[in-house]
Design an enzyme around this catalytic site. Structure first.
Site, PDB file in Angstrom:
ATOM      1  N   TYR A   1      55.766 115.567  43.487  1.00  0.00           N
ATOM      2  CA  TYR A   1      56.305 115.329  43.984  1.00  0.00           C
ATOM      3  C   TYR A   1      57.173 117.290  44.826  1.00  0.00           C
ATOM      4  O   TYR A   1      58.185 117.017  45.201  1.00  0.00           O
ATOM      5  CB  TYR A   1      58.137 114.857  43.136  1.00  0.00           C
ATOM      6  CG  TYR A   1      57.248 113.458  42.193  1.00  0.00           C
ATOM      7  CD1 TYR A   1      57.075 112.578  43.531  1.00  0.00           C
ATOM      8  CD2 TYR A   1      57.816 113.242  40.896  1.00  0.00           C
ATOM      9  CE1 TYR A   1      56.740 111.364  42.769  1.00  0.00           C
ATOM     10  CE2 TYR A   1      58.066 111.452  41.254  1.00  0.00           C
ATOM     11  CZ  TYR A   1      56.815 110.997  41.428  1.00  0.00           C
ATOM     12  OH  TYR A   1      56.762 109.717  40.846  1.00  0.00           O
TER      13      TYR A   1
ATOM     14  N   LYS B   1      44.535 111.576  34.869  1.00  0.00           N
ATOM     15  CA  LYS B   1      43.491 111.362  36.237  1.00  0.00           C
ATOM     16  C   LYS B   1      41.920 112.022  35.860  1.00  0.00           C
ATOM     17  O   LYS B   1      40.934 112.165  36.736  1.00  0.00           O
ATOM     18  CB  LYS B   1      44.044 109.845  36.909  1.00  0.00           C
ATOM     19  CG  LYS B   1      44.478 108.844  36.770  1.00  0.00           C
ATOM     20  CD  LYS B   1      43.418 107.675  36.598  1.00  0.00           C
ATOM     21  CE  LYS B   1      43.024 107.239  37.439  1.00  0.00           C
ATOM     22  NZ  LYS B   1      42.068 105.829  37.185  1.00  0.00           N
TER      23      LYS B   1
ATOM     24  N   ASP C   1      45.823 105.059  34.016  1.00  0.00           N
ATOM     25  CA  ASP C   1      45.548 103.232  34.624  1.00  0.00           C
ATOM     26  C   ASP C   1      45.241 102.663  33.307  1.00  0.00           C
ATOM     27  O   ASP C   1      46.504 101.838  32.802  1.00  0.00           O
ATOM     28  CB  ASP C   1      44.837 103.126  35.292  1.00  0.00           C
ATOM     29  CG  ASP C   1      43.502 104.227  34.936  1.00  0.00           C
ATOM     30  OD1 ASP C   1      42.963 104.930  34.172  1.00  0.00           O
ATOM     31  OD2 ASP C   1      42.180 103.316  35.709  1.00  0.00           O
TER      32      ASP C   1
ATOM     33  N   ASP D   1      56.450 108.952  35.624  1.00  0.00           N
ATOM     34  CA  ASP D   1      57.572 108.835  36.501  1.00  0.00           C
ATOM     35  C   ASP D   1      57.600 106.663  36.059  1.00  0.00           C
ATOM     36  O   ASP D   1      58.076 105.740  36.125  1.00  0.00           O
ATOM     37  CB  ASP D   1      57.715 108.971  37.963  1.00  0.00           C
ATOM     38  CG  ASP D   1      58.834 108.251  38.687  1.00  0.00           C
ATOM     39  OD1 ASP D   1      59.455 107.785  38.079  1.00  0.00           O
ATOM     40  OD2 ASP D   1      58.809 108.401  39.185  1.00  0.00           O
TER      41      ASP D   1
ATOM     42  N   ASP E   1      59.119 104.071  33.293  1.00  0.00           N
ATOM     43  CA  ASP E   1      60.238 103.257  33.444  1.00  0.00           C
ATOM     44  C   ASP E   1      59.225 101.589  32.660  1.00  0.00           C
ATOM     45  O   ASP E   1      60.286 100.899  32.506  1.00  0.00           O
ATOM     46  CB  ASP E   1      59.525 102.974  34.937  1.00  0.00           C
ATOM     47  CG  ASP E   1      60.729 103.570  35.709  1.00  0.00           C
ATOM     48  OD1 ASP E   1      61.548 104.430  34.843  1.00  0.00           O
ATOM     49  OD2 ASP E   1      61.664 103.558  36.679  1.00  0.00           O
TER      50      ASP E   1
END
Ligand code: NAD
Length: 368
Positions: free
Chosen positions: A142, A192, A225, A249, A253
Site C-alpha cells: 500500500y 507467500k 492462501d 487486510d 476481515d
C-alpha cells in the site's frame, strides 16, 4: 505517580454515541477500581473539519503524541463525501496512524458463546474462538514505490510495489511475539514465500527474531492462501497470526466475520515504546460512523467498549480489569440483551445504546 492519560476523539456519526458508553466505564474504573484516568477530549474527522477546516488540527495531533493512549470512535459521513481528498474525515485518522507510526494493527476475533449462532460457520467451529491477527500497517504494497498507472506502448499498466525492510518486519514480529506471551504463546506467520521474495525475507526475519529473542514462543509459518482456508476450516488452531499489510487486510476481515456483527469488533494500533515503556497506541472499533443509524440510539457500543478493554490490557497493564470488562460484556449477552444489530431471525426487542452501556456497568458492579 501520574494518572494514566487518555485522549478521546469520538468523531462523527455513531462515534459520540458509543463513546458515551465507554465514558461510563472509565468513570466506573475511577469510582470502583480506584484508577482515575486523565481524560482529554478533542475533534477528529468531519466535526474537526467543520470547526477548523481540517480533519485533524495540529494541536490535536500534538496531544495524541503526548498521552498514554488515544481512543477513537469513528469518522466520516455523507455530508463530507464531496470534500477534497486532502481534507476528507478519513485523512484525520490516517494522519494519526502515520505520525504516531502505528505499525502494528491488532484485530482480535473473539466469539462470545451467546453469539455463536450468529456466525455463518457452524457453532462448534466458532464457539469460544479467541484469536488475534497482527497486521503490519505502515509499509508493504500500500506504500511501496513505484506506484501508479502508467502507459506502456498502447496500453495502461497499473503498478504497486511490495517492499519490506528487515527492520519493518522485525518490529511487527516482536509485537506479535510480545502479544503471544500474554496469551497462549503461539504465533503463526503468514506470507507467500513460495512466490514472493518479500515473503522469503518475511519468513527469514520472523524466524531469526524468534530464535534470538523469543525461543519460548511456539512459531509456525503458513502460506497466506492456506491461512485463509484454515481460518474458515478450523480457526481455533490459531492464537496470534502475524502478517503483512495486504494479507492482513484481507485475513483480518475474514476472521472478523467469524464472530458475527461489526458492532462487536475492537482494534488496537500500536507503535514503538514511549519513554515510559508503553507503546504509542490508538484504540478504535472496526466499524465506521454508521450514518444510517446515527442519532437513533441503535448503535451497539460493545466494539468501542472492547477497544477500551484492549487499552486497559496493552497500554495500562490492567489485564485483570480488561478481562473484567470482557466478562461483563459476555454476561449481558448471555442474559439475552441485544442491540438491534444482534437480533437474530427469531426477533425480539432490542435495547438501546444507552441501555447496553448501563447493563455492562451493572454487570461490572456485580463482578466486584
Ligand atoms: P459502517 O461500519 O459505518 O456501517 C456498515 C453497516 O454496519 C451499517 O449498516 C451500520 O449501520 C452497521 N454498523 C456499523 N457499526 C455499527 C454498530 N456499532 N452498531 C450497529 N450497527 C453498526 O461502514 P460504512 O457504511 O461503509 O461507512 C459509513 C461511514 O463511515 C463512511 O463515511 C466511511 O468512510 C466511514 N468509515 C469510517 C471508519 C473509521 O472511522 N475507522 C471505518 C469504516 C468506515
Amino acid at each position: 505517580m501520574a494518572n494514566p492519560s487518555l485522549l478521546i476523539l469520538a468523531g462523527d456519526g455513531i462515534g459520540p454515541e458509543v463513546m458515551a458508553e465507554v465514558k461510563k466505564i472509565i468513570h466506573w474504573m475511577g469510582a470502583r477500581r480506584g484508577v482515575t484516568f486523565d481524560v482529554t477530549e478533542d475533534l477528529v474527522g468531519g466535526c474537526a473539519y467543520d470547526k477548523h477546516g481540517v480533519p485533524l488540527h495540529d494541536d490535536t495531533m500534538a496531544k495524541a503524541q503526548e498521552v498514554d493512549a488515544v481512543l477513537l470512535g469513528a469518522v466520516g459521513g455523507p455530508k463530507y463525501d464531496t470534500l477534497d481528498f486532502s481534507v476528507k474525515p478519513e485523512r484525520g485518522l490516517l494522519r494519526l496512524r502515520k505520525e504516531m507510526d502505528l505499525f502494528s494493527n491488532l484485530r482480535p476475533a473473539q466469539c462470545f458463546d451467546a453469539l455463536a449462532d450468529f456466525s455463518s460457520l457452524k457453532k462448534d467451529v466458532v464457539a469460544g474462538l479467541d484469536i488475534v491477527i497482527v497486521r503490519e500497517l505502515t509499509s508493504g504494497v500500500y506504500f511501496g514505490e513505484p506506484r501508479g498507472i502508467f502507459t506502456e506502448g498502447n496500453e495502461r499498466v497499473g503498478i504497486n510495489t511490495q517492499r519490506y525492510t528487515e527492520s519493518e518486519i522485525a518490529r511487527v514480529a516482536r509485537s506479535a511475539f510480545e502479544l503471544a506471551r500474554k496469551r497462549a504463546n503461539k504465533v503463526c506467520s503468514m506470507e507467500k514465500a513460495n512466490v514472493m521474495e518479500s515473503g522469503i525475507l518475511w519468513r527469514d526475519v520472523v524466524q531469526e527474531i524468534h530464535d534470538k529473542e523469543y525461543p519460548d514462543v511456539q512459531l509456525s509459518h503458513m502460506y497466506a492462501d492456506n491461512g485463509a482456508m484454515q481460518l474458515v476450516r478450523w480457526p481455533k488452531q490459531f492464537d496470534v497470526i502475524v502478517t503483512d499489510n495486504l494479507f492482513g487486510d484481507v485475513l483480518s476481515d475474514c476472521a472478523a466475520m467469524l464472530t458475527g456483527s461489526l458492532g462487536m469488533l475492537p482494534s488496537a494500533s500500536l507503535g514503538a515504546p514511549m519513554a515510559n515503556g508503553r507503546p504509542k497506541a490508538l484504540y478504535e472499533p472496526v466499524h465506521g460512523s454508521a450514518p444510517d443509524i446515527a442519532g437513533q440510539g441503535k448503535a451497539n457500543p460493545i466494539a468501542c467498549i472492547l477497544s477500551f478493554a484492549m487499552a486497559l490490557r496493552y497500554s495500562f497493564d490492567m489485564g485483570e480489569d480488561a478481562t473484567r470488562v470482557e466478562k461483563a460484556v459476555e454476561q449481558v449477552l448471555a442474559d439475552g440483551l441485544r442491540t438491534a444489530d444482534l437480533m437474530g431471525p427469531e426477533g425480539g426487542t432490542p435495547i438501546s445504546t444507552t441501555q447496553m452501556g448501563d447493563a455492562i456497568v451493572a454487570a461490572l458492579d456485580k463482578s466486584l
